[in-house]
Scaffold this active site. Structure first.
Site, mmCIF file in Angstrom:
data_model
loop_
_atom_site.group_PDB
_atom_site.id
_atom_site.type_symbol
_atom_site.label_atom_id
_atom_site.label_comp_id
_atom_site.label_asym_id
_atom_site.label_seq_id
_atom_site.Cartn_x
_atom_site.Cartn_y
_atom_site.Cartn_z
ATOM 1 N N SER A 1 22.193 -19.413 53.061
ATOM 2 C CA SER A 1 21.080 -20.229 53.529
ATOM 3 C C SER A 1 19.845 -19.342 53.607
ATOM 4 O O SER A 1 19.927 -18.142 53.413
ATOM 5 C CB SER A 1 21.376 -20.804 54.905
ATOM 6 N N LYS A 2 18.728 -19.975 53.906
ATOM 7 C CA LYS A 2 17.483 -19.206 53.951
ATOM 8 C C LYS A 2 17.560 -18.085 54.980
ATOM 9 O O LYS A 2 16.989 -17.022 54.799
ATOM 10 C CB LYS A 2 16.316 -20.116 54.299
#
Length: 469
Positions: free
Chosen positions: A238-239
RNA sequence: GUCCUGUUCGUCUAGUGGCCUAGGACACCGGCCUUUCACGCCGGUAACACGGGUUCGAUUCCCGUACGGGACGCCA
């Protein structure tokens, strides 16, 4: 009915590799079946959405060649549509206002957690009789309390969720803005989306969205939830966790076709083929052939595939990117496209990334390769190398046309004159010309470098040897 | 914790009851080619999570266990 899919990123940061894979799968599957690929920007979170992020996402998609057939559409343009849907649901009794405070909700969830229950809204405002009036409030969906929701997932198979597991989700926030589940359902309906293809992390939202579709009397689309991409630690990418921007891959010298090829092979295969062009992917890819387990991103394999695509490319295709990477290395001015196209074939088999290629051909475009790589100089630039190098310089000065055969002839004459084997002359020469012990074939290297630079570096090397020994 | 879900070499995968003494690819290790480095070619190490069933026969079907992942927001 023609297939319509959508890629729906939220503009709260860059487009990361997992998002890119989702977009790629949507695009490939849609192309394969002659459908329409829609891009929708999910910017209902006004706090975190930014126009910069939108720009970066669009640029990432553009670079990968995943431009949409329709869109981008912005959810922030459809606010009235969502409010109207919510209003209708309240009127029809499938939604209701709720004025529970955040503190009340936090406490509720805390208590439930302590009791070992699933944290959820207990529905206390569901049957309230006193009107809320002007009080700040949200609109909640009245989830069917019993029964089960089931759908035939195109990737996961049959998924069945007990409605009792679901609580009354918020449709409209107290500031009047719509939440994700409402906006998604409304847009998927209005945009005529027939297949929702997204990450497995959305499985739990699906029954909620199906309920909204039904409450509004709309036809429910098909769903397909693809396995997630994991980092080396096995956790979702994920980011905030390990995933870097796809544009970072461009900076690191990866080709978009290679990245697409690699991403497609993560979870999908076609016989024993590893290398695919975009056209091949578009004709063969089908979500029905996807595996069901998460895959771990492997940089090594990406490098191998990238090298393959570099080798397979026609030189002119690589010129712009090589020029860009040389520029980043400080080469100014950047050599002419024709010059780059001419030398590219020598470097294509020797580079796994365009960054590596720029580093390897850099020696051609600088004034001097001094200082030499220490290890290479120590090994090859011995006192014995001086005379042969000077001898080669003399032979080379007599070469008029600087063609590979002429260069080769001069090289052979020098070898004979000094009674040397190929490597005994080639290696010192290589160091003096390139600064390192590794380069393309020695004749090709001289040819690419040109007469003037070759002779200049030969004398520069002789000087170095005289000082050292 | 609850719900959903996954599990074949280190990694990506083939495999849908016998063709599997499990195939391919990356990585790794050897070798060949060779003026260096690559490319290319040849070869090698390496896996069906575990336990019960079903069956003449399970990597393949069923159940359980273990481990992993996802979800549980007035984020998406």
């Amino acid at each position: 009915m023609t297939l319509r899919t959508r890629f729906a990123p939220s503009p709260t940061g860059f487009l990361h590799i997992g998002g890119a894979r989702t977009a790629l799968f949507c695009r490939l599957h849609t192309r394969r079946h002659g459908g329409v690929f829609v891009l929708r920007i999910e910017d209902t979170d006004q706090e975190r959405s930014t126009p910069e992020a939108v720009e970066v996402i669009l640029e990432g998609l553009r670079w990968l060649g995943l431009d949409p057939d329709e869109g981008p559409f912005f959810q922030s343009d459809n606010t009235e549509l969502y409010r109207a849907a919510a209003r209708r649901m309240v009127e029809e009794g499938s939604a209701y206002p709720c004025d529970c405070s955040r503190e009340t909700l936090d406490e509720m969830r805390e208590q439930q957690r302590l009791r070992g229950e699933k944290p959820r809204y207990d529905g206390r405002c569901r049957n309230r009789t006193t009107p809320i009036g002007d009080q700040p409030h949200v609109i909640r969906f009245k989830t069917p309390p019993a029964g089960e929701t089931v759908w035939e997932d195109k990737i996961q198979g049959t998924i069945l969720i007990d409605n009792a597991e679901l609580d009354d989700l918020i449709l409209i926030r107290s500031d009047g803005s719509p939440t994700y589940n409402l906006a998604v359902a409304v847009d998927d309906h209005h945009m005529g989306i027939t297949l929702v293809l997204r990450g497995e992390d959305h499985v739990s939202n699906t029954p909620r969205q199906i309920h909204i579709f039904r409450a509004l009397g709309w036809e429910v689309p098909e769903y397909a939830h693809m396995p997630l991409l994991h980092g080396a630690d096995g956790a979702k990418l994920s980011k905030r966790h390990g995933a870097v921007s796809v544009l970072q891959y461009r900076e690191e010298g990866f080709l978009p076709t290679a990245l697409n090829n690699y991403l497609a092979r993560l979870g999908w295969s076609h016989g024993e083929q590893e290398i695919f062009t975009m056209v091949e992917l578009e004709t063969w890819f089908d979500i029905g052939d996807l595996g069901r387990s998460a895959a771990i991103f492997d940089q090594n394999k990406l490098l191998w595939i990238n090298g393959h695509h570099i080798r397979a490319a026609a030189p002119p295709q690589l010129v712009p990117e090589l020029a860009r990477q040389l520029g980043r290395l400080g080469i100014d001015p950047v050599p002419a496209p024709e010059r780059l196209a001419a030398i590219l074939p020598e470097f294509q088999p020797r580079a796994a990334t365009m960054v590596e290629m720029a580093q390897k051909c850099r020696f051609l475009f600088v004034d001097s390769v001094l200082p030499y790589e220490e290890k290479a100089a120590r090994k090859h630039l011995t006192a014995a190398a001086l005379d042969p190098l000077l001898g080669l310089a003399r032979h080379l000065e007599g070469v008029a046309d600087w063609s590979p055969p002429s260069i080769e002839a001069a090289f052979q004459q020098t070898l004979q004159a000094f009674g040397l084997a190929m490597g005994q002359l080639a290696q010192p020469l290589r160091v003096v010309l390139t600064g390192s012990a590794a380069s393309p074939g020695i004749i090709e290297t001289l040819h690419m470098l040109g007469r003037e630079q070759t002779l200049r570096r030969l004398h520069e090397g002789a000087e170095y040897l005289q000082q050292r020994h």
